[in-house]
Structures are given as structure tokens and as C-alpha cells.
Design a protein around this motif. Structure first.
Motif, PDB file in Angstrom:
ATOM      1  N   LYS A  46       0.794  -1.224   0.000  1.00 41.42           N
ATOM      2  CA  LYS A  46       0.000   0.000   0.000  1.00 41.42           C
ATOM      3  C   LYS A  46       0.830   1.280   0.000  1.00 41.42           C
ATOM      4  CE  LYS A  46      -3.637  -2.572   0.131  1.00 41.42           C
ATOM      5  NZ  LYS A  46      -4.393  -2.794  -1.131  1.00 41.42           N
ATOM      6  N   ASP A  47       2.109   1.194   0.370  1.00 46.16           N
ATOM      7  CA  ASP A  47       2.932   2.396   0.491  1.00 46.16           C
ATOM      8  C   ASP A  47       4.220   2.243  -0.308  1.00 46.16           C
ATOM      9  OD1 ASP A  47       1.265   3.818   2.475  1.00 46.16           O
ATOM     10  OD2 ASP A  47       1.831   2.134   3.764  1.00 46.16           O
ATOM     11  N   ASP A  48       4.803   3.381  -0.687  1.00 40.15           N
ATOM     12  CA  ASP A  48       6.064   3.339  -1.417  1.00 40.15           C
ATOM     13  C   ASP A  48       7.274   3.549  -0.519  1.00 40.15           C
ATOM     14  OD1 ASP A  48       5.811   5.997  -0.801  1.00 40.15           O
ATOM     15  OD2 ASP A  48       5.733   6.699  -2.886  1.00 40.15           O
ATOM     16  N   SER A  49       7.070   3.399   0.799  1.00 42.14           N
ATOM     17  CA  SER A  49       8.196   3.435   1.741  1.00 42.14           C
ATOM     18  C   SER A  49       7.811   2.633   2.970  1.00 42.14           C
ATOM     19  CB  SER A  49       8.554   4.873   2.135  1.00 42.14           C
ATOM     20  OG  SER A  49       7.497   5.467   2.865  1.00 42.14           O
ATOM     21  N   LEU A  50       8.826   2.158   3.680  1.00 38.14           N
ATOM     22  CA  LEU A  50       8.595   1.379   4.893  1.00 38.14           C
ATOM     23  C   LEU A  50       9.779   1.590   5.826  1.00 38.14           C
ATOM     24  CD1 LEU A  50       6.944  -0.853   6.432  1.00 38.14           C
ATOM     25  CD2 LEU A  50       8.462  -2.513   5.317  1.00 38.14           C
ATOM     26  N   ASN A  51       9.502   2.135   7.003  1.00 40.14           N
ATOM     27  CA  ASN A  51      10.544   2.341   8.029  1.00 40.14           C
ATOM     28  C   ASN A  51      11.767   3.071   7.476  1.00 40.14           C
ATOM     29  OD1 ASN A  51       8.909   0.942   9.863  1.00 40.14           O
ATOM     30  ND2 ASN A  51       9.836  -1.034   9.339  1.00 40.14           N
ATOM     31  N   GLY A  52      11.496   4.086   6.666  1.00 39.47           N
ATOM     32  CA  GLY A  52      12.569   4.912   6.120  1.00 39.47           C
ATOM     33  C   GLY A  52      13.179   4.404   4.834  1.00 39.47           C
ATOM     34  N   VAL A  53      12.770   3.221   4.371  1.00 32.97           N
ATOM     35  CA  VAL A  53      13.288   2.640   3.129  1.00 32.97           C
ATOM     36  C   VAL A  53      12.306   2.933   1.993  1.00 32.97           C
ATOM     37  CG1 VAL A  53      13.979   0.516   1.967  1.00 32.97           C
ATOM     38  CG2 VAL A  53      14.391   0.792   4.431  1.00 32.97           C
ATOM     39  N   ARG A  54      12.791   3.581   0.934  1.00 29.10           N
ATOM     40  CA  ARG A  54      11.942   3.814  -0.229  1.00 29.10           C
ATOM     41  C   ARG A  54      11.802   2.517  -1.036  1.00 29.10           C
ATOM     42  NH1 ARG A  54      14.370   8.876  -0.043  1.00 29.10           N
ATOM     43  NH2 ARG A  54      16.175   8.161  -1.240  1.00 29.10           N
ATOM     44  N   ILE A  55      10.631   2.293  -1.602  1.00 33.65           N
ATOM     45  CA  ILE A  55      10.384   1.096  -2.401  1.00 33.65           C
ATOM     46  C   ILE A  55      10.017   1.531  -3.819  1.00 33.65           C
ATOM     47  CG2 ILE A  55       8.998  -1.000  -2.662  1.00 33.65           C
ATOM     48  CD1 ILE A  55       8.464  -0.855   0.376  1.00 33.65           C
TER      49      ILE A  55
END
Length: 432
Positions: A46-55
Motif C-alpha cells: 500500500k505504500d512506497d516506503s517502509l521504516n525509512g526505506v523507499r520502495i
């Protein structure tokens, strides 16, 4: 540093590759680095980042052998146009590595590659792939292996490729540095005085669940009550789009080969309509027989991650009888939990037993294609020996916990990767 990590699947997908890259990526961010992960697009993300990591995700599936489809040119343009200091790719035989081949010479960043075992090395369909691979490997600044003696590192040595480092896997200190849950046994209906055996892995038919269950059935527990926990996902998922379905099945083919892939497709198709065949049927029959034994119980489950960590901590012995592995994370996690393990000689499990001091290796044969096949009677004898030798189990568990804390936490391992990256960058600058 500006770091790009490339892997076929990433969170919310679950698996060994996904876990390793997530652990490294988030720790690199904590160290102050700018981190992006390039991976397959999933509709469940659902998001293009997780815990400061861009995806940065792409709609691509396949590999060199099966053929690649989707946004391949977009991926190549992204790799060659974005300015990264370091690009690290994890695993051969999947698109984030194979799609790079035509553009590697255009990549200015330091290039690092984790081969991850070369599972298709003995597959006839991969002959051309591995014929070309040495030429590709020489384009990388550093290869990173998890084992000192396995098919991938031996392949590199045989072709004169010596720019490599050996960095082991590990276990998450944020998960395993905590107290045991006193209610865990109760949550699964396990008696407080039962001896708990645990094994973990997807129910693919190759992770040793059947072999462990068969050994448990015939093991002479000398009157002691015992429970076997068989943990793993059922390997059936409701895919929300065709790409995810292809990614899953091609991942199976990449890891285990085309012959197993064909059998797997047939088995999953039959399973989806309620028909269980092969090891699926055998394990059901074996479990049914075990439950008729007085003093023996089996729990088949797929625990959420926090509960699985508690299972490692609650177990008296972790038993691993997988047919094929590279560097199994579950052995490091058993050591991190302070739980002794009994493993067959699969992947570099013998090396992990030496490194951690936490395990005993049960002898088993390997067939012509490298699959490990243990005799359940031999495995049962080793299980019984460890059940009866509490002092040995305590020594193994204590040694594993100590060595894990000193060498095999993800915090320490991520520092090793950072050191390699910085050294390579310094060499690049010096040459320039």
C-alpha cells in the motif's frame, strides 16, 4: 551513501530473501544512509516506503531462462539514470539480476552481488545461463557469499573469480533479546511438561516436515510426553493479479528447478480442490498415526512472526530435515533463541553448527542433484539421544546464544556490509 538494493520480492511478501534485505535496508537507514529497494510490484503493498526505506517497484516477472515480461526497459532506465553510490542485487535466476545483464557496463555505481546458492546449477535448462554467468560476474566489484564451501562460491573459484567476501546470515536482536512468553504453551494447548520439538519452513514438500514427522512417530521417548510443532505456510495464496501469480510460480521454479516446478503446479492445483497427493497425503497419514500414540501430540500451524519467535524460545529442540537449502536462517534463529538444533547436512548447515556451536548434524545422503535425503530412523535416534542428554542440550543452547550475540546479529552483520561498501567506494575514488 546512497544505496540501492535489488530483490525479486520484498515486504509485504514473506520469505528468506525478503527478510534479509529488509533487515539490511532498515539498518542502513538507521546508520544514516539513503536506501531504496527495487522489487516486484504487489497489489498488497500500500505504500512506497517502509521504516525509512523507499520502495521502487516494477511490474516484471520471469527470468533469463523462462523469459522476462513487463516494465523491463523502465527498470533498466532506472538503474542507469539514477545516481547511486552502491547497487547490491540479491539472488541469481530472477529478474532484478537477469534484466541487468545488458546494461551493467552503463552502471557507474559500485556493483555488489549476492548469488544466493545457484539452485539451478545442475538443471539442464539452465546450462546456457551458467555458461554466460562467469562473464557477468566479472562485471561486479564484489560478490558476497554466505558459505565458504557451496556450489555458488565453488563456481566462482572454478572460473577464477576471487573478488568475494563471506558474510553469514543472522537473526534479529530486536526479536530475540526478550523474555520467553510464559503463556505460549497454553496458547497452543501444549502441556507444561511436554518436550517440544519444532521445525519451520513452507509446506512445499522439500522443507523436511514429513521426514521430521516420520522420525517423531518412531522415536522412543522413554515414556516422556512430547509435542511436535510443524510450522509453515500452506504455500497457497489468493493472488490479486496475474503478475503476482507468475512471480510466485516462477520463484518456485527458480529455487527448485523445472522438474519440481511442474510437480508443484499440479500439486497446488489439486490441493485447491481438496485433493492431497504425494508428501501432502503422507504427512496427513503420519500425523493421524502420531495422534493415536499416547503421550505424543502434533500441532500444525502457521504462526505470525511474534508467536514464531516465541515458539523458537519455547522449544526444547529445533529439528531441521530440509531437502534443499543455501544458508538457512532458521538455524541462526534457533541459536538466537538459545535453543539447540539438530540438522541434516543441507546447504551450509554444518558450517552454521560450527560457527554457532548450537547444533548437532545428523548424517544424511545427498542425491545426484544435490538434494539431501535423511533416513527417518537415523533422525529419530539422534532426536532421542538429545532428548535424554539434557546437559548437552543446555551446553548447545548456551553456546548458540553467546556466539549469536557476539557475531550473528543483524546489527553486526549490517556493519560488515557497510564496511565492504565503504572500502569499495574508497577504491573507486582512488582509481578515479
Amino acid at each position: 551513501m546512497k544505496i540501492l538494493l535489488c530483490c525479486e520480492l520484498y515486504y509485504p511478501s514473506v520469505g528468506g530473501v525478503q527478510m534479509v534485505i529488509q533487515q539490511l535496508a532498515e539498518r542502513f537507514v538507521a546508520m544514516g544512509h539513503d536506501v531504496t529497494v527495487a522489487t516486484t510490484r504487489l497489489t498488497t503493498r500500500k505504500d512506497d516506503s517502509l521504516n525509512g526505506v523507499r520502495i521502487r517497484d516494477f511490474s516484471i516477472y520471469g527470468n533469463f531462462v523462462s523469459g522476462m515480461r513487463g516494465e523491463i526497459h523502465e527498470y533498466e532506465n532506472f538503474i542507469t539514470s539514477e545516481k547511486y553510490d552502491v547497487i547490491m542485487v540479491k539472488a541469481a535466476q530472477q529478474w532484478t539480476f537477469d534484466a541487468l545483464w545488458p546494461v551493467l557496463d552503463q552502471v557507474e555505481a559500485v556493483k555488489v552481488f549476492i548469488p544466493c546458492g545457484f539452485s539451478g546449477l545442475y538443471e539442464p535448462s539452465y546450462a546456457e545461463y551458467f555458461r554466460q554467468l562467469p562473464y557477468i560476474l566479472r562485471k561486479f566489484d564484489r560478490l558476497i557469499f554466505y558459505a565458504s564451501d557451496y556450489r555458488d562460491i565453488n563456481f566462482a573459484k572454478e572460473h577464477g573469480i576471487l573478488n568475494y567476501s563471506i558474510v553469514p546470515n543472522g537473526a534479529n536482536e530486536l526479536e530475540f533479546e526478550k523474555q520467553r512468553d510464559p503463556d505460549f504453551r497454553r496458547s497452543l494447548g501444549i502441556a507444561e511438561d511436554d518436550f517440544i520439538f519444532l521445525t519451520v519452513g513452507s509446506f512445499t514438500g522439500l522443507k523436511g516436515h514429513l521426514e521430521v514427522a516420520q522420525a517423531f512417530e518412531i522415536a522412543d521417548m522413554d515414556g516422556r510426553a512430547a509435542t511436535l510443532i510443524l510450522n509453515g505456510n500452506k504455500n497457497i495464496q489468493n493472488y490479486s493479479d496475474v503478475l503476482q501469480m507468475f512471480s510466485k510460480f516462477l520463484g518456485v521454479m527458480r529455487q527448485y528447478g523445472i522438474k519440481y516446478f511442474t510437480k508443484h503446479v499440479i500439486k497446488v492445483s489439486l490441493r485447491s480442490i481438496g485433493i492431497r497427493v504425494g508428501k501432502d497425503d503422507q504427512i496427513d497419514v503420519t500425523i493421524g498415526r502420531i495422534k493415536k500414540h499416547a503421550g505424543k501430540n502434533v500441532v500444525v500451524t502457521d504462526l505470525p512472526r511474534p508467536s514464531l519467535v516465541n515458539a523458537f524460545m519455547a522449544a526444547d529442540l529445533f529439528v531441521f530435515a530440509s531437502n534443499v537449502e543455501y544458508s538457512p536462517l532458521v538455524l541462526f534463529e534457533s541459536a538466537a533463541a538459545g535453543t539447540p538444533f539438530l540438522t541434516v547436512p543441507v546447504g551450509n548447515s554444518e558450517e552454521i553448527a560450527q560457527w554457532t556451536g548450537a547444533g548437532i548434524v545428523c548424517p544424511a545422503e545427498r542425491d545426484a542433484r544435490g538434494y539431501t535425503r535423511v533416513d527417518p530412523h537415523v533422525l529419530a535416534k539422534h532426536m532421542c539421544k538429545l532428548v535424554k542428554d539434557e546437559a548437552l542440550r543446555q551446553r548447545l543452547g548456551a553456546a548458540g546464544k553467546k556466539n549469536w550475540r557476539e557475531k550473528f546479529t543483524w546489527e553486526k552483520i549490517s556493519r560488515e556490509y557497510e564496511k565492504i561498501f565503504l572500502t569499495l567506494l574508497e577504491e573507486k575514488i582512488r582509481k578515479a
